[in-house]
Design an enzyme around this catalytic site. Structure first.
Site, PDB file in Angstrom:
ATOM      1  N   GLY A   8      37.278  49.539  39.585  1.00  0.00           N
ATOM      2  CA  GLY A   8      37.149  50.422  41.111  1.00  0.00           C
ATOM      3  C   GLY A   8      38.071  51.450  41.304  1.00  0.00           C
ATOM      4  O   GLY A   8      38.421  51.661  42.621  1.00  0.00           O
ATOM      5  N   GLY A  11      37.829  54.234  44.167  1.00  0.00           N
ATOM      6  CA  GLY A  11      38.044  54.211  45.601  1.00  0.00           C
ATOM      7  C   GLY A  11      39.353  54.570  46.102  1.00  0.00           C
ATOM      8  O   GLY A  11      40.290  55.406  45.357  1.00  0.00           O
ATOM      9  N   GLN A  12      39.326  54.315  47.389  1.00  0.00           N
ATOM     10  CA  GLN A  12      40.684  54.739  48.312  1.00  0.00           C
ATOM     11  C   GLN A  12      41.983  54.738  47.566  1.00  0.00           C
ATOM     12  O   GLN A  12      42.772  55.464  47.350  1.00  0.00           O
ATOM     13  CB  GLN A  12      40.756  54.279  49.484  1.00  0.00           C
ATOM     14  CG  GLN A  12      41.830  54.711  50.540  1.00  0.00           C
ATOM     15  CD  GLN A  12      42.047  54.318  51.769  1.00  0.00           C
ATOM     16  OE1 GLN A  12      41.616  52.916  51.947  1.00  0.00           O
ATOM     17  NE2 GLN A  12      42.793  54.627  52.710  1.00  0.00           N
ATOM     18  N   ASP A  34      34.952  52.562  36.889  1.00  0.00           N
ATOM     19  CA  ASP A  34      34.382  52.476  38.162  1.00  0.00           C
ATOM     20  C   ASP A  34      32.797  52.611  37.640  1.00  0.00           C
ATOM     21  O   ASP A  34      32.401  52.746  36.694  1.00  0.00           O
ATOM     22  CB  ASP A  34      34.644  53.545  38.931  1.00  0.00           C
ATOM     23  CG  ASP A  34      34.577  53.280  40.463  1.00  0.00           C
ATOM     24  OD1 ASP A  34      35.434  53.050  40.983  1.00  0.00           O
ATOM     25  OD2 ASP A  34      33.313  53.494  40.785  1.00  0.00           O
ATOM     26  N   ASP A  52      30.486  48.055  35.658  1.00  0.00           N
ATOM     27  CA  ASP A  52      30.048  47.203  36.736  1.00  0.00           C
ATOM     28  C   ASP A  52      30.791  46.050  36.642  1.00  0.00           C
ATOM     29  O   ASP A  52      30.855  45.244  35.736  1.00  0.00           O
ATOM     30  CB  ASP A  52      28.564  47.201  36.471  1.00  0.00           C
ATOM     31  CG  ASP A  52      27.808  46.500  37.648  1.00  0.00           C
ATOM     32  OD1 ASP A  52      28.681  45.631  38.611  1.00  0.00           O
ATOM     33  OD2 ASP A  52      26.689  46.403  37.482  1.00  0.00           O
ATOM     34  N   TYR A 141      33.709  39.708  54.632  1.00  0.00           N
ATOM     35  CA  TYR A 141      34.830  40.296  54.054  1.00  0.00           C
ATOM     36  C   TYR A 141      36.085  39.310  53.967  1.00  0.00           C
ATOM     37  O   TYR A 141      36.658  39.036  53.017  1.00  0.00           O
ATOM     38  CB  TYR A 141      35.276  41.775  54.715  1.00  0.00           C
ATOM     39  CG  TYR A 141      36.526  42.631  54.123  1.00  0.00           C
ATOM     40  CD1 TYR A 141      36.425  43.017  52.583  1.00  0.00           C
ATOM     41  CD2 TYR A 141      37.839  42.310  54.795  1.00  0.00           C
ATOM     42  CE1 TYR A 141      37.520  43.664  52.176  1.00  0.00           C
ATOM     43  CE2 TYR A 141      38.603  43.097  54.173  1.00  0.00           C
ATOM     44  CZ  TYR A 141      38.673  43.792  52.977  1.00  0.00           C
ATOM     45  OH  TYR A 141      39.875  44.395  52.399  1.00  0.00           O
ATOM     46  N   LYS A 145      37.958  37.376  51.017  1.00  0.00           N
ATOM     47  CA  LYS A 145      39.330  37.650  50.619  1.00  0.00           C
ATOM     48  C   LYS A 145      40.005  36.142  50.496  1.00  0.00           C
ATOM     49  O   LYS A 145      40.843  36.006  49.765  1.00  0.00           O
ATOM     50  CB  LYS A 145      39.908  38.422  51.816  1.00  0.00           C
ATOM     51  CG  LYS A 145      39.596  39.866  51.744  1.00  0.00           C
ATOM     52  CD  LYS A 145      40.160  40.182  50.225  1.00  0.00           C
ATOM     53  CE  LYS A 145      39.652  41.726  49.972  1.00  0.00           C
ATOM     54  NZ  LYS A 145      39.918  42.155  48.340  1.00  0.00           N
ATOM     55  N   ILE A 171      44.993  50.960  55.149  1.00  0.00           N
ATOM     56  CA  ILE A 171      45.672  52.033  54.192  1.00  0.00           C
ATOM     57  C   ILE A 171      45.527  53.216  54.552  1.00  0.00           C
ATOM     58  O   ILE A 171      44.227  53.549  54.849  1.00  0.00           O
ATOM     59  CB  ILE A 171      45.434  51.722  52.695  1.00  0.00           C
ATOM     60  CG1 ILE A 171      45.690  50.223  52.268  1.00  0.00           C
ATOM     61  CG2 ILE A 171      46.148  52.560  51.869  1.00  0.00           C
ATOM     62  CD1 ILE A 171      47.061  50.139  52.438  1.00  0.00           C
TER      63      ILE A 171
HETATM   64  N1  SER Z   1      40.970  48.344  55.412  1.00  0.00           N
HETATM   65  C1  SER Z   1      40.249  47.234  55.551  1.00  0.00           C
HETATM   66  C2  SER Z   1      38.973  47.213  56.402  1.00  0.00           C
HETATM   67  O1  SER Z   1      39.104  47.758  57.250  1.00  0.00           O
HETATM   68  C3  SER Z   1      40.808  46.018  55.446  1.00  0.00           C
HETATM   69  O2  SER Z   1      41.638  45.632  54.337  1.00  0.00           O
HETATM   70  O3  SER Z   1      38.131  46.530  55.963  1.00  0.00           O
END
Ligand code: SER
Length: 316
Positions: A8, A11-12, A34, A52, A141, A145, A171
């Site tokens: 990944g 990504g950010q 990625d 993938d 989500y 986690k 972040i």
């Molecule tokens: N930055 C993430 C979100 O907002 C949280 O870990 O989904």
């Protein structure tokens, strides 16, 4: 010498973690991967593979090809986008992790998996949220986690896999924007402040959340994997904190540089409900005591740096 695979990577976090680790461990020792092919040139300055997270055979081939001993698993659907498609969120976030845990068991590599403030829920104490506390998240989500934290603990306890991780706050960064998170407003606000001198926030005033600037995020990810394992009591999901603010506070900091900056509000109910279920401020004492974690950037220093970098990047 470490041989690191970053999953990944486009990504950010990955797009800044990869170059940072290449400086430390050597260009050819950090393999970016990625599912996307249209990745930045920076990622291609060292080895890059299309992978993938659900294709276990391809992951295994790449791990063998580069003799990988450490994997950073940055693959995830974020919180708001996860609510649009909870099944896909589970499939990607947990399917990808299970593939890596099974491969780590077979091939014996170390595995970094980030957890998040999203692993907490409405019944969690919101102020000074302890390391070990109630975790009943209200988003898919968050469900992935918490499940990920438990799976990483399980594979460590049962098979001795070197799993480690942190619970990241929102972040804030200026290279690659986040995609579909609840904390994204705190990135967008800086872009809009420079481009338009005004910003419409999708969270209510007074919504406090933990946030962290990207340089601290990267350092946390590297330092936890470098930490002396004999000192780790919690291996996975360390609370790591840096700053806590609500939208009016970030707007006030921006006004120190752009006095005419205006913030308006148009609330996204899905994101607002998620944000209200997350901590205001986590207690990161365990990370401090077990591996020396300490943040460097607070809101004022981050704001100064973000505005300087974006002013140059956006050429205004
Ligand atoms: N930055 C993430 C979100 O907002 C949280 O870990 O989904």
């Amino acid at each position: 010498m470490k041989n690191i695979l970053v999953m990944g990577a486009a990504g950010q976090i990955g797009s800044e973690l990869v170059p940072a680790m290449r400086k430390i461990y050597g260009n050819s020792n950090v393999i970016a991967s990625d599912i996307r092919t249209d990745v930045s040139e920076v990622l291609k300055e060292g080895p890059f593979e299309i992978v993938d997270c659900l294709d276990i055979t391809k992951i295994k081939d790449v791990i063998a090809k580069y003799k990988i001993d450490t994997v950073y698993n940055l693959v995830a659907l974020l919180s708001a986008v996860g609510e649009q498609n909870p099944q896909l969120s589970w499939k990607i976030n947990i399917g990808g992790l299970m593939n890596l845990l099974e491969l780590a068991h077979e091939l014996k590599f170390a595995l970094f998996t980030p957890s998040s403030i999203g692993a907490f829920g409405l019944s969690t104490p919101h102020d000074n949220t302890p390391q070990d506390t109630i975790q009943r998240p209200n988003s898919m989500y968050g469900v992935t986690k918490v499940s990920g934290e438990l799976l990483c603990d399980y594979y460590h306890q049962k098979y001795g896999i070197d799993t480690r991780g942190v619970r990241y706050p929102g972040i804030i960064s200026n290279v690659t924007p986040p995609g579909g998170g609840t904390t994204d407003y705190a990135v967008d606000i800086y872009y809009k402040a420079i481009q338009e001198k005004k910003f419409t926030c999708n969270l209510k005033p007074g919504t406090y959340l933990d946030m962290m600037y990207m340089p601290d995020c990267i350092r946390a990810g590297i330092e936890i994997m470098e930490a002396d394992p004999s000192k780790l009591i919690h291996r996975n999901a360390f609370n790591v904190a840096a700053m806590s603010f609500e939208p009016e506070m970030i707007a006030a900091e921006i006004r120190k540089y752009i006095p005419e900056f205006v913030i308006n509000y148009d609330i996204d109910e899905v994101r607002q409900a998620i944000a209200e279920s997350w901590p205001n401020k986590m207690d990161d004492t365990c990370a401090h005591e077990e591996w020396g974690w300490k943040h460097e950037y607070d809101l004022p220093e981050m704001t100064e740096d973000m505005l300087n970098v974006l002013q140059e990047k956006l050429k205004i």
